[in-house]
Design a protein around this motif. Structure first.
Motif, PDB file in Angstrom:
ATOM      1  N   ASP A 272       0.833  -1.200   0.000  1.00 52.47           N
ATOM      2  CA  ASP A 272       0.000   0.000   0.000  1.00 52.47           C
ATOM      3  C   ASP A 272       0.867   1.249   0.000  1.00 52.47           C
ATOM      4  OD1 ASP A 272      -2.305  -1.571   0.145  1.00 52.47           O
ATOM      5  OD2 ASP A 272      -2.188  -1.662   2.321  1.00 52.47           O
ATOM      6  N   ALA A 273       2.006   1.171   0.677  1.00 55.79           N
ATOM      7  CA  ALA A 273       2.917   2.315   0.758  1.00 55.79           C
ATOM      8  C   ALA A 273       4.355   1.837   0.803  1.00 55.79           C
ATOM      9  CB  ALA A 273       2.614   3.160   1.989  1.00 55.79           C
ATOM     10  N   VAL A 274       5.237   2.676   0.273  1.00 57.72           N
ATOM     11  CA  VAL A 274       6.672   2.417   0.307  1.00 57.72           C
ATOM     12  C   VAL A 274       7.320   3.642   0.941  1.00 57.72           C
ATOM     13  CG1 VAL A 274       8.754   1.978  -1.050  1.00 57.72           C
ATOM     14  CG2 VAL A 274       6.557   1.016  -1.780  1.00 57.72           C
ATOM     15  N   ILE A 275       8.115   3.410   1.979  1.00 56.62           N
ATOM     16  CA  ILE A 275       8.828   4.494   2.658  1.00 56.62           C
ATOM     17  C   ILE A 275      10.309   4.297   2.384  1.00 56.62           C
ATOM     18  CG2 ILE A 275       9.332   5.589   4.870  1.00 56.62           C
ATOM     19  CD1 ILE A 275       6.640   4.310   5.868  1.00 56.62           C
ATOM     20  N   ILE A 276      10.922   5.283   1.742  1.00 55.94           N
ATOM     21  CA  ILE A 276      12.334   5.195   1.372  1.00 55.94           C
ATOM     22  C   ILE A 276      13.124   6.204   2.199  1.00 55.94           C
ATOM     23  CG2 ILE A 276      14.011   5.345  -0.505  1.00 55.94           C
ATOM     24  CD1 ILE A 276      11.615   4.864  -2.442  1.00 55.94           C
ATOM     25  N   ASN A 277      14.043   5.708   3.022  1.00 57.86           N
ATOM     26  CA  ASN A 277      14.924   6.557   3.809  1.00 57.86           C
ATOM     27  C   ASN A 277      16.199   6.789   2.986  1.00 57.86           C
ATOM     28  OD1 ASN A 277      16.083   7.961   5.967  1.00 57.86           O
ATOM     29  ND2 ASN A 277      17.003   6.096   6.777  1.00 57.86           N
TER      30      ASN A 277
ATOM     31  N   CYS B  95       4.123   6.492  -2.205  1.00 58.56           N
ATOM     32  CA  CYS B  95       5.547   6.507  -1.920  1.00 58.56           C
ATOM     33  C   CYS B  95       5.926   7.741  -1.103  1.00 58.56           C
ATOM     34  CB  CYS B  95       6.325   6.469  -3.226  1.00 58.56           C
ATOM     35  SG  CYS B  95       8.055   6.108  -3.000  1.00 58.56           S
ATOM     36  N   ILE B  96       6.716   7.512  -0.063  1.00 57.39           N
ATOM     37  CA  ILE B  96       7.222   8.586   0.787  1.00 57.39           C
ATOM     38  C   ILE B  96       8.741   8.483   0.804  1.00 57.39           C
ATOM     39  CG2 ILE B  96       7.341   9.494   3.137  1.00 57.39           C
ATOM     40  CD1 ILE B  96       4.544   8.313   3.599  1.00 57.39           C
ATOM     41  N   MET B  97       9.405   9.607   0.551  1.00 63.49           N
ATOM     42  CA  MET B  97      10.864   9.660   0.656  1.00 63.49           C
ATOM     43  C   MET B  97      11.229  10.505   1.865  1.00 63.49           C
ATOM     44  SD  MET B  97      12.047  10.242  -3.312  1.00 63.49           S
ATOM     45  CE  MET B  97      13.787  10.322  -2.922  1.00 63.49           C
ATOM     46  N   ILE B  98      12.163  10.008   2.680  1.00 61.86           N
ATOM     47  CA  ILE B  98      12.674  10.750   3.815  1.00 61.86           C
ATOM     48  C   ILE B  98      14.089  11.179   3.435  1.00 61.86           C
ATOM     49  CG2 ILE B  98      13.220  10.668   6.264  1.00 61.86           C
ATOM     50  CD1 ILE B  98      11.172   8.313   6.452  1.00 61.86           C
ATOM     51  N   VAL B  99      14.308  12.497   3.339  1.00 57.02           N
ATOM     52  CA  VAL B  99      15.595  13.023   2.858  1.00 57.02           C
ATOM     53  C   VAL B  99      16.131  14.080   3.817  1.00 57.02           C
ATOM     54  CG1 VAL B  99      14.949  12.587   0.456  1.00 57.02           C
ATOM     55  CG2 VAL B  99      14.546  14.825   1.445  1.00 57.02           C
TER      56      VAL B  99
ATOM     57  N   THR C 272      18.239  19.110   1.330  1.00 57.17           N
ATOM     58  CA  THR C 272      17.951  18.685  -0.045  1.00 57.17           C
ATOM     59  C   THR C 272      16.461  18.427  -0.275  1.00 57.17           C
ATOM     60  OG1 THR C 272      18.333  16.362   0.504  1.00 57.17           O
ATOM     61  CG2 THR C 272      20.232  17.629  -0.314  1.00 57.17           C
ATOM     62  N   ALA C 273      15.654  18.575   0.761  1.00 51.06           N
ATOM     63  CA  ALA C 273      14.230  18.221   0.672  1.00 51.06           C
ATOM     64  C   ALA C 273      13.499  18.985  -0.426  1.00 51.06           C
ATOM     65  CB  ALA C 273      13.541  18.442   2.009  1.00 51.06           C
ATOM     66  N   ASP C 274      13.731  20.295  -0.532  1.00 50.76           N
ATOM     67  CA  ASP C 274      13.031  21.081  -1.554  1.00 50.76           C
ATOM     68  C   ASP C 274      13.433  20.657  -2.962  1.00 50.76           C
ATOM     69  OD1 ASP C 274      11.601  22.527   0.324  1.00 50.76           O
ATOM     70  OD2 ASP C 274      13.056  24.168   0.408  1.00 50.76           O
TER      71      ASP C 274
ATOM     72  N   VAL D 202       7.606  13.943   0.157  1.00 45.47           N
ATOM     73  CA  VAL D 202       8.955  14.090   0.699  1.00 45.47           C
ATOM     74  C   VAL D 202       8.864  14.645   2.119  1.00 45.47           C
ATOM     75  CG1 VAL D 202      11.185  15.248   0.422  1.00 45.47           C
ATOM     76  CG2 VAL D 202       9.940  14.448  -1.605  1.00 45.47           C
ATOM     77  N   ILE D 203       9.547  13.971   3.046  1.00 45.47           N
ATOM     78  CA  ILE D 203       9.602  14.399   4.443  1.00 45.47           C
ATOM     79  C   ILE D 203      11.067  14.709   4.765  1.00 45.47           C
ATOM     80  CG2 ILE D 203       9.192  13.787   6.847  1.00 45.47           C
ATOM     81  CD1 ILE D 203       7.133  11.767   5.935  1.00 45.47           C
ATOM     82  N   PRO D 204      11.347  15.891   5.344  1.00 47.42           N
ATOM     83  CA  PRO D 204      12.744  16.214   5.690  1.00 47.42           C
ATOM     84  C   PRO D 204      13.195  15.531   6.976  1.00 47.42           C
ATOM     85  CG  PRO D 204      11.303  18.051   6.239  1.00 47.42           C
ATOM     86  CD  PRO D 204      10.442  17.013   5.584  1.00 47.42           C
ATOM     87  N   LYS D 205      14.513  15.270   7.050  1.00 46.57           N
ATOM     88  CA  LYS D 205      15.144  14.773   8.274  1.00 46.57           C
ATOM     89  C   LYS D 205      15.632  15.981   9.053  1.00 46.57           C
ATOM     90  CE  LYS D 205      17.084  10.595   6.166  1.00 46.57           C
ATOM     91  NZ  LYS D 205      18.324   9.902   5.829  1.00 46.57           N
ATOM     92  N   PRO D 206      15.691  15.959  10.346  1.00 44.38           N
ATOM     93  CA  PRO D 206      15.314  14.857  11.229  1.00 44.38           C
ATOM     94  C   PRO D 206      13.807  14.638  11.195  1.00 44.38           C
ATOM     95  CG  PRO D 206      15.875  16.792  12.533  1.00 44.38           C
ATOM     96  CD  PRO D 206      16.166  17.122  11.104  1.00 44.38           C
TER      97      PRO D 206
END
Length: 190
Positions: free
Chosen positions: A49-54, A77-81, A85-87, A100-104
């Motif tokens: 259903d979802a893929v989370i990529i760190n 799909c969710i990318m954690i970056v 570089t998030a923008d 896209v979700i920024p770290k931390p």
């Protein structure tokens, strides 16, 4: 949400992500892999259903993997970056529907994003179901029109007579007009 794939090369980040997914969706099953190659292999065998990529992964950054999932599956799909570089990453992948979700990683932002992904997925599945129904209805209309044309061509019926014939046969045989149309098509177009 039933199944989530977590792709992360960092054990610490993986544990945190899995923990938050369990907290947000307790009944959700998770698969965890550490590289893009493993993610491609497991995705070929399973639906998610979802893929989370760190990001970054050990063998690639992750945006190619996100693109693959959005093009070849129904998975969100969710990318954690990294925050800096998030923008830039978001600009490259947002047209594909990747979040896209920024770290931390903020727990609250992660939960909101997962709830949003789940809601949008449900909506998308509803639209897909409606689309399938409409395609089926359109196919039935095509079959009825082909059957009417065959009746008009081979039996010299008018359009009204052909229509009435299909309706009457459907009522008499207790089957749908589409089933009658398919029988007529089979009989006259072979």
């Amino acid at each position: 949400m039933d199944r989530v794939l977590v792709v992360s090369s960092s054990e610490k980040a993986t544990a945190a992500i899995v923990s938050m997914v369990r907290e947000a969706f307790p009944a959700c099953g998770q698969s965890v892999v550490g590289s893009g190659i493993e993610a491609r292999r497991i995705a070929a065998e399973n639906n998610y259903d979802a893929v989370i990529i760190n990001c970054p992964l050990s063998d690639e950054y992750g945006n190619e993997l996100a693109e693959l999932f959005t093009e070849s599956s129904m998975a969100s799909c969710i990318m954690i970056v990294k925050a800096e570089t998030a923008d830039a990453v978001s600009e490259r992948v947002e047209d594909m529907g990747v979040m896209v979700i920024p770290k931390p990683l903020s727990r609250q932002l992660f939960f909101q994003m997962m709830k949003f992904v789940n809601a949008s997925r449900r909506r998308m599945l509803g639209i897909q179901h409606e689309n399938i129904k409409l395609h089926k209805k359109l196919e039935e209309i095509r079959n009825v029109n082909r059957a009417k044309l065959a009746l008009m061509q081979y039996l010299s019926f008018t359009e009204q007579q052909a229509h009435r014939y299909l309706e009457k046969q459907a009522m008499d045989l207790r089957i749908t007009k589409n089933e009658v149309a398919l029988k007529v098509i089979k009989m006259y177009e072979n």
